[in-house]
Write a protein that holds these residues in place. Structure first.
Motif, short mmCIF file in Angstrom:
data_model
loop_
_atom_site.label_atom_id
_atom_site.label_comp_id
_atom_site.label_asym_id
_atom_site.label_seq_id
_atom_site.Cartn_x
_atom_site.Cartn_y
_atom_site.Cartn_z
N SER A 50 -47.25 3.66 -35.16
CA SER A 50 -47.87 4.23 -33.97
C SER A 50 -46.82 4.29 -32.87
O SER A 50 -46.26 3.26 -32.51
N TYR A 51 -46.60 5.48 -32.34
CA TYR A 51 -45.49 5.64 -31.41
C TYR A 51 -45.69 6.86 -30.52
O TYR A 51 -46.59 7.68 -30.76
N VAL A 73 -41.29 15.83 -19.37
CA VAL A 73 -41.55 17.24 -19.65
C VAL A 73 -42.72 17.38 -20.62
O VAL A 73 -43.68 18.10 -20.35
N ALA A 74 -42.63 16.68 -21.73
CA ALA A 74 -43.68 16.75 -22.75
C ALA A 74 -43.60 15.50 -23.62
O ALA A 74 -42.52 14.95 -23.81
N ARG A 75 -44.77 15.05 -24.09
CA ARG A 75 -44.83 13.89 -24.97
C ARG A 75 -45.76 14.18 -26.13
O ARG A 75 -46.69 14.98 -26.02
N ILE A 76 -45.53 13.48 -27.23
CA ILE A 76 -46.40 13.63 -28.38
C ILE A 76 -46.64 12.27 -29.00
O ILE A 76 -45.70 11.47 -29.19
N HIS A 77 -47.90 12.00 -29.29
CA HIS A 77 -48.28 10.73 -29.90
C HIS A 77 -48.22 10.88 -31.42
O HIS A 77 -48.34 11.99 -31.95
N SER A 78 -48.08 9.76 -32.11
CA SER A 78 -48.05 9.82 -33.56
C SER A 78 -49.36 10.33 -34.14
O SER A 78 -49.39 10.80 -35.28
N ASP A 79 -50.44 10.31 -33.33
CA ASP A 79 -51.71 10.85 -33.81
C ASP A 79 -51.80 12.36 -33.59
O ASP A 79 -52.81 12.98 -33.96
N GLY A 80 -50.77 12.94 -32.97
CA GLY A 80 -50.72 14.38 -32.79
C GLY A 80 -51.07 14.88 -31.40
O GLY A 80 -50.84 16.06 -31.10
N TYR A 132 -33.43 15.01 -22.40
CA TYR A 132 -33.30 13.82 -23.23
C TYR A 132 -34.55 13.64 -24.08
O TYR A 132 -35.66 13.89 -23.62
N CYS A 133 -34.37 13.19 -25.31
CA CYS A 133 -35.53 12.75 -26.07
C CYS A 133 -35.60 11.23 -26.01
O CYS A 133 -34.59 10.54 -25.85
N ALA A 134 -36.80 10.72 -26.10
CA ALA A 134 -37.04 9.29 -25.98
C ALA A 134 -38.18 8.88 -26.89
O ALA A 134 -39.00 9.71 -27.29
N ALA A 135 -38.22 7.59 -27.18
CA ALA A 135 -39.25 7.08 -28.09
C ALA A 135 -39.65 5.67 -27.69
O ALA A 135 -38.89 4.94 -27.04
N ARG A 136 -40.87 5.31 -28.07
CA ARG A 136 -41.35 3.95 -27.86
C ARG A 136 -42.46 3.68 -28.87
O ARG A 136 -43.18 4.59 -29.28
N ALA A 137 -42.59 2.43 -29.27
CA ALA A 137 -43.76 2.03 -30.03
C ALA A 137 -44.96 2.07 -29.10
O ALA A 137 -44.82 1.80 -27.91
N GLU A 138 -46.13 2.45 -29.59
CA GLU A 138 -47.29 2.60 -28.71
C GLU A 138 -48.56 2.14 -29.41
O GLU A 138 -48.94 2.69 -30.44
N ARG A 139 -49.23 1.15 -28.84
CA ARG A 139 -50.47 0.63 -29.42
C ARG A 139 -51.68 1.41 -28.94
O ARG A 139 -52.69 1.48 -29.63
N TYR A 191 -52.49 6.76 -25.75
CA TYR A 191 -51.93 7.60 -24.69
C TYR A 191 -50.43 7.40 -24.61
O TYR A 191 -49.92 6.30 -24.80
N CYS A 192 -49.71 8.46 -24.30
CA CYS A 192 -48.27 8.40 -24.12
C CYS A 192 -47.93 8.50 -22.64
O CYS A 192 -48.22 9.51 -21.99
N SER A 193 -47.31 7.46 -22.13
CA SER A 193 -46.91 7.42 -20.74
C SER A 193 -45.91 8.52 -20.41
O SER A 193 -45.10 8.92 -21.25
N ARG A 194 -45.95 9.00 -19.16
CA ARG A 194 -44.97 9.99 -18.73
C ARG A 194 -43.84 9.35 -17.92
O ARG A 194 -42.94 10.05 -17.47
N ALA A 195 -43.91 8.02 -17.77
CA ALA A 195 -42.89 7.32 -16.99
C ALA A 195 -41.67 7.04 -17.85
O ALA A 195 -41.76 6.37 -18.88
N PRO A 196 -40.50 7.53 -17.44
CA PRO A 196 -39.29 7.29 -18.25
C PRO A 196 -39.03 5.81 -18.51
O PRO A 196 -38.56 5.45 -19.60
N ASN A 197 -39.35 4.96 -17.56
CA ASN A 197 -39.07 3.54 -17.72
C ASN A 197 -39.88 2.89 -18.84
O ASN A 197 -39.57 1.78 -19.26
N ASP A 198 -40.92 3.57 -19.29
CA ASP A 198 -41.75 3.01 -20.36
C ASP A 198 -41.16 3.26 -21.75
O ASP A 198 -41.70 2.77 -22.74
N TYR A 199 -40.08 4.02 -21.82
CA TYR A 199 -39.46 4.37 -23.10
C TYR A 199 -38.18 3.56 -23.27
O TYR A 199 -37.38 3.46 -22.35
N ASN A 200 -38.01 2.99 -24.45
CA ASN A 200 -36.87 2.10 -24.64
C ASN A 200 -35.81 2.64 -25.59
O ASN A 200 -34.77 1.98 -25.78
#
Length: 125
Positions: free
Chosen positions: A31-32, A48-55, A94-101, A104-113
């Motif tokens: 889940s990410y 700009v845009a985000r996508i969750h692993s659920d689509g 830039y592309c970015a990723a984070r694990a996500e429980r 919802y996918c945050s739009r804040a850059p600081n939330d991506y590691n």
């Protein structure tokens, strides 16, 4: 170790199109969230845009109807189709990723590691 590598940037005239790619490796989360962010000179990095692993997908108001985010579920590679480009879209992307429980996918850059090195997009008028 997660690695993200962007490609596909370039220079186009206003109204043109570009397709950005983000090659992801070492990513084992089930889940990410994956996201595209951009940073223009003198401005803060913005989502700009985000996508969750659920689509589910999320877009900044400034790109809705012009940009489309997608992913290849087999390998977590991510894409950003950009149409009707405007000079104000000029930025380092830039592309970015984070694990996500959550769902919802945050739009804040600081939330991506995890971050890629970026690819430059320049749109001339």
């Amino acid at each position: 170790q997660v690695q993200l590598v962007e490609s596909g940037g370039g220079s186009v005239q206003a109204g043109g199109s570009l397709r950005l790619s983000c090659a992801a490796s070492g990513y084992g989360y089930s889940s990410y969230c994956l996201g595209w962010f951009r940073e223009a000179p003198g401005k803060e990095r913005e989502g700009v845009a985000r996508i969750h692993s659920d689509g589910n997908t999320y877009y900044a108001d400034s790109v809705k109807g012009r940009f489309t985010i997608s992913q290849d579920n087999s390998n977590h590679n991510m894409f950003l189709e950009m149409n009707s480009l405007k000079p104000e879209d000029t930025a380092m992307y830039y592309c970015a990723a984070r694990a996500e429980r959550s769902s919802y996918c945050s739009r804040a850059p600081n939330d991506y590691n995890y971050w890629g090195q970026g690819t430059q997009v320049t749109v001339s008028s």
